[in-house]
Write an enzyme that holds these catalytic residues in place. Structure first.
Site, short mmCIF file in Angstrom:
data_model
loop_
_atom_site.label_atom_id
_atom_site.label_comp_id
_atom_site.label_asym_id
_atom_site.label_seq_id
_atom_site.Cartn_x
_atom_site.Cartn_y
_atom_site.Cartn_z
N GLY A 305 0.84 -1.20 0.00
CA GLY A 305 0.00 0.00 0.00
C GLY A 305 0.87 1.24 0.00
CD GLU A 306 3.81 2.48 3.26
OE1 GLU A 306 4.80 2.91 2.62
OE2 GLU A 306 3.92 1.88 4.34
#
Length: 334
Positions: A305-306
Site C-alpha cells: 500500500g502507501e
C-alpha cells in the site's frame, strides 16, 4: 476528456519510429495514452509526481497482523521520510504528502496541515455498524476533491493516491464485493500477512458486513457510508477531481482500486484518466482492475500500500514518453 486526435497522432508516429511496428509493446500503449491525456505529441515530461496518502483507522477487529495504533505511528514515519513509499518515491523524484482523514488518534505534535481535512477519529466496524455517520461520506469526498485541486494547483503532472490504515484491505474487499456482487470468499486475501484462521475470520467479517448492508447501498454515497470509510470516500473524490482537472492518475493497490470502483459509479468518464500502476497480491484488486478495464503496468506481487507500487511504475511511464520524444523515424534513415 483525453484528446482522441493526439492519441491517433501518437499511434501514427509510433508506427513510423525506427523499429518494427508494435515492437515496444506496452510502452507504445502508454505513450499514446499519455499523449491523449496531455493533448500533445510527444507528451509533456512527468517532472512533478505527487503521492497523497489518505490515512485512517477502521473499526473492524482482528483482521490484521498489526494493532490499529500502527496507523498513527506510520503517519509520523511518513513525515520523517522513512517509510517504504518515501524511499521508493525518492528514487523517482516524487513528493509524498500524508493526510489524517480518520486516524483514531489526536496526533499531537503533527503539523496542522496533516490534520486539515480530518473527518472523524476512526471509521465504524462495518460488520456491526455503518462506517460513517450521515453526511460524512459526502464531506470526505469533498475533502478528497479539494486535495486534488491543491496538488494540481501546485503543479502536479501525475498524481498517485496512497493509503495507510489497519483494516484497509477488509474495507476494500467489502467495497469490491458489493460493487461486483461477489461473495466474501472470492475477494478476501491475507492483507498484512494473516494466517489461515485470520483469513477465515476476515471472510466472516466481510460476509457479515455484506449481509448487514443488503438493500442499503444503491447509490455510491450510501455504499461508502455503510461499507466504506472516510479514507475511501476521500480517495474517490481525489480520483474524480484529478480527472476533472485533466491530470493523469496512477492507481496504487487494492484500496485505491476499490475506491476507483466507487468513483467510477459517481463519474464514469473519470476512469479515462486513470492507469493501474501495479497489481496487488490481494484478490479483490485484480477483480477491481478487470471491472474497470485496466491492465497494470507492473505485477510484482506487492501488498504494502502507501502508493509504493504505483511509484515504481513512474520510470516506465517516463520511458514511454521518451520513446515518442527522442526516437528517430524510419523515413530519416539514410
Amino acid at each position: 476528456m483525453p484528446d482522441a486526435d493526439a492519441y491517433a497522432a501518437a499511434r501514427t508516429r509510433l508506427d513510423a519510429l525506427v523499429k518494427p511496428v508494435g515492437a515496444l509493446g506496452r510502452l507504445e500503449d502508454l505513450a499514446a495514452w499519455l499523449s491523449a491525456a496531455h493533448g500533445v505529441v510527444p507528451p509533456r515530461p512527468l517532472d512533478d509526481v505527487r503521492v497523497v496518502i489518505f490515512a485512517g483507522d477502521h473499526g473492524v477487529r482482528n483482521v490484521s497482523a498489526y494493532p490499529r495504533e500502527v496507523t498513527a505511528a506510520m503517519v509520523r514515519v511518513f513525515l520523517a521520510g522513512k517509510s517504504g513509499v518515501n524511499v521508493l518515491a525518492r528514487q523517482v523524484g516524487a513528493r509524498v504528502r500524508v493526510l489524517d482523514i480518520a486516524v483514531d488518534d489526536d496526533l499531537d505534535g503533527v503539523p496542522e496541515a496533516v490534520r486539515a481535512h480530518k473527518i472523524r477519529r476512526g471509521s465504524g466496524a462495518i460488520d456491526t455498524a455503518d462506517a460513517l455517520a450521515p453526511g460524512e461520506a459526502e464531506r470526505a469526498y469533498a475533502a478528497g476533491r479539494a486535495v486534488a485541486d491543491e496538488e494540481v494547483d501546485a503543479g502536479a503532472d501525475l498524481v498517485i493516491p496512497g493509503d495507510m490504515g489497519i483494516g484497509n484491505t477488509t474495507v476494500a474487499a467489502a467495497l469490491v464485493a458489493a460493487c461486483l456482487d461477489l461473495p466474501a470468499e472470492e475477494v478476501v486475501g491475507t492483507g498484512t500477512g494473516i494466517d489461515p484462521a485470520g483469513r477465515a475470520h476476515k471472510v466472516d467479517v466481510v460476509t457479515a458486513a455484506l449481509t448487514r448492508s443488503a438493500g442499503r447501498i444503491a447509490d455510491p454515497f450510501s455504499l461508502l457510508t455503510t461499507l466504506g470509510s472516510a479514507c475511501a470516500a476521500a480517495t474517490a473524490g481525489f480520483l474524480v477531481q484529478a480527472a476533472a482537472r485533466g491530470v493523469p492518475v496512477l492507481l496504487d493497490g487494492v484500496f485505491s482500486g476499490a475506491a476507483a470502483l466507487v468513483a467510477h459509479r459517481i463519474e464514469p468518464a473519470a476512469a479515462r484518466w486513470w492507469l493501474a500502476g501495479h497489481r496487488s497480491a490481494e484478490p479483490s484488486h485484480s477483480l477491481a482492475l478487470d471491472a474497470l478495464g485496466l491492465t497494470p503496468v507492473l505485477d510484482l506481487g506487492l501488498r504494502l500500500g502507501e502508493g509504493s507500487g504505483a511509484v515504481q511504475a513512474v520510470p516506465t511511464l517516463r520511458a514511454a514518453r521518451a520513446v515518442l520524444a527522442e526516437m528517430g523515424l524510419l523515413a530519416d534513415l539514410g
